[in-house]
Write a protein that holds these residues in place. Structure first.
Motif, PDB file in Angstrom:
ATOM      1  N   SER A 171     -26.566 -18.519   9.318  1.00  0.00           N
ATOM      2  CA  SER A 171     -25.310 -18.421   8.546  1.00  0.00           C
ATOM      3  C   SER A 171     -25.315 -17.129   7.739  1.00  0.00           C
ATOM      4  O   SER A 171     -26.337 -16.457   7.629  1.00  0.00           O
ATOM      5  N   TYR A 218     -16.514 -20.009  10.003  1.00  0.00           N
ATOM      6  CA  TYR A 218     -16.518 -21.140   9.067  1.00  0.00           C
ATOM      7  C   TYR A 218     -15.209 -21.247   8.278  1.00  0.00           C
ATOM      8  O   TYR A 218     -15.036 -22.162   7.485  1.00  0.00           O
ATOM      9  N   GLU A 224     -17.383 -27.514  10.635  1.00  0.00           N
ATOM     10  CA  GLU A 224     -18.573 -28.365  10.518  1.00  0.00           C
ATOM     11  C   GLU A 224     -18.838 -29.093  11.834  1.00  0.00           C
ATOM     12  O   GLU A 224     -19.980 -29.230  12.262  1.00  0.00           O
ATOM     13  N   THR A 249     -22.254 -26.007   5.048  1.00  0.00           N
ATOM     14  CA  THR A 249     -22.784 -25.387   6.269  1.00  0.00           C
ATOM     15  C   THR A 249     -24.190 -25.917   6.550  1.00  0.00           C
ATOM     16  O   THR A 249     -24.517 -26.272   7.683  1.00  0.00           O
TER      17      THR A 249
END
Ligand code: NAP
Length: 372
Positions: A171, A218, A224, A249
């Motif tokens: 991420s 995102y 998700e 996340t």
């Protein structure tokens, strides 16, 4: 510049108030004008530096507030706010540093000039010479060879122990640390890499320029689900998650993991300006026997040999162009733009490592002056 042509005052950025959950503003962080110290009486072991550019780091936000439980001590009020940077020695009262030498230090502070105690800085952080003969650009010392590169390398190699064939999720993928983490995972043999970043433009960049195999945006409503469903693939879920973000996340990423998966907890930027969100899927940690480990890149947490090996490997990969830092100099020059540059970092305006050019005369590679 000689010490005789110094101005009598300089601009510094001071922390005026603890922000709590308030958005950053000039009530919290603002510019003050302060007299320049008398450099004719520089204390023994000190150097006086001109700041060329500074690093903007997400950890600046939690360090403004003790309640955020940052790994940095809370920044003191009404003093120059901390920042690492690159600058030139203007005057030296230290036997190993000469006027005109370029140095990297974690202790420049958000100001135009800095009087620094070399030994004290080295005890608590970084202070070293940048040797132009090594062929590494000065800005890279705030990218691949600084906390950013070390966080990416140590997280992938020492914490998540990425090995050949691993499937890796990252991420903050379009940012400084995430971007290097993707490239480092590939060097370590990862076979499939999925990024998570904000917006379609960044997702494209993560795949096309950083080399991930795919990237989840995102900012999409079902992000998700997209992350969690990675474990439904016929080839399996993810063996490693490199977490820059925390919160929702991380919660979704737990569901994406393969049994015995390893999670390197590098940062939790989603909570830095507000509150850290709890995990709803924590039982997956038990059910899939996951390992989550936090770590700090800079400091005395690592054995010297591990640290030195990390720096050597990063320098080799950078020189061989196997990895590269993308730099993002904030659009305006001058320390008075520090607050806006920090806000831009939290709005995701940066692609790669965010730097602020402080000195309008700096002509190094990547600077605004060089771009003209
Ligand atoms: N453990 C350590 O020693 C260490 C060392 C260095 C950095 N870190 C951590 O690594 C992380 C990345 O730091 P960096 O210096 O490389 O910064 P960066 O990723 O270059 O910049 C921050 C990025 O985070 C994203 N972001 C901002 N707010 C977000 C939110 N609410 N949710 C999700 N993403 C958000 C933005 O990208 P998008 O446009 O994609 O949202 C922004 O560009 C931070 O958590 C930092 O604290 C840890």
């Amino acid at each position: 510049m000689s010490s005789s042509s110094l101005p009598s005052s300089q601009k510094q950025v001071h922390l005026l108030k603890r922000p709590g959950r308030a958005p950053l503003s000039t009530e919290i962080l603002n510019v003050v004008t302060a007299p320049l110290p008398d450099v004719s009486n520089l204390a023994s072991g000190h150097v006086f530096l001109k700041t060329h550019f500074l690093s903007l780091d997400p950890s600046m936000r939690p360090s403004m507030d003790p309640s955020k439980k940052s790994y940095r001590p809370p920044a003191p009020l009404n003093e120059t706010f901390w920042a690492g940077g690159v600058g030139t020695v203007i005057k030296s009262n230290h036997p190993e540093y000469k006027e005109g030498e370029l140095v990297l230090s974690s202790a420049f502070g958000a100001q135009e000039y800095a009087d620094m105690d070399v030994a004290a800085t080295q005890r608590n952080g970084f202070f070293y010479k940048i040797d132009p003969a090594k062929g590494i650009e000065p800005r890279e010392y705030l990218g691949g060879l600084w906390g950013t590169g070390l966080a990416a390398y140590l997280g992938m190699k020492e914490i998540a122990k990425v090995k050949k064939g691993d499937r890796v999720l990252v991420s903050g993928a379009a940012g400084a640390t995430g971007g290097l983490a993707i490239q480092i995972a590939r060097q370590l043999g990862a076979s499939y890499i999925v990024g998570v970043a904000g917006g379609p433009g960044k997702a494209k960049y993560v795949v096309e320029e950083l080399g991930a195999d795919e990237c989840i945006d995102y900012r999409e409503a079902n992000f998700e689900k997209q992350i969690a469903s990675l474990s439904d693939r016929p080839e399996g879920g993810m063996d490693v998650y490199f977490d820059n973000v925390g919160g929702q996340t991380l919660d979704a990423a737990l569901l994406a993991m393969n049994p015995n998966g390893r999670i390197a907890c590098c940062g939790a930027i989603s909570g830095y300006g507000g509150s850290y969100e709890g995990l709803k899927n924590s039982f997956v940690i038990v059910a899939r026997r996951l390992t989550l480990q936090g770590y700090i890149a800079i400091g005395t947490f690592w054995p010297q040999d591990v640290y030195q090996a990390a720096i050597a490997q990063l320098a080799t990969w950078l020189a061989e162009k196997k990895i590269a830092t993308r730099f993002h100099f904030y659009e305006k020059v001058g320390v008075e733009n520090f607050l806006d540059a920090l806000k831009a970092l939290f709005e995701g305006k940066n692609w790669g490592k965010m730097l602020l050019q402080v000195d309008p005369e700096w002509k190094g590679e990547g600077s605004k002056s060089a771009a003209k």
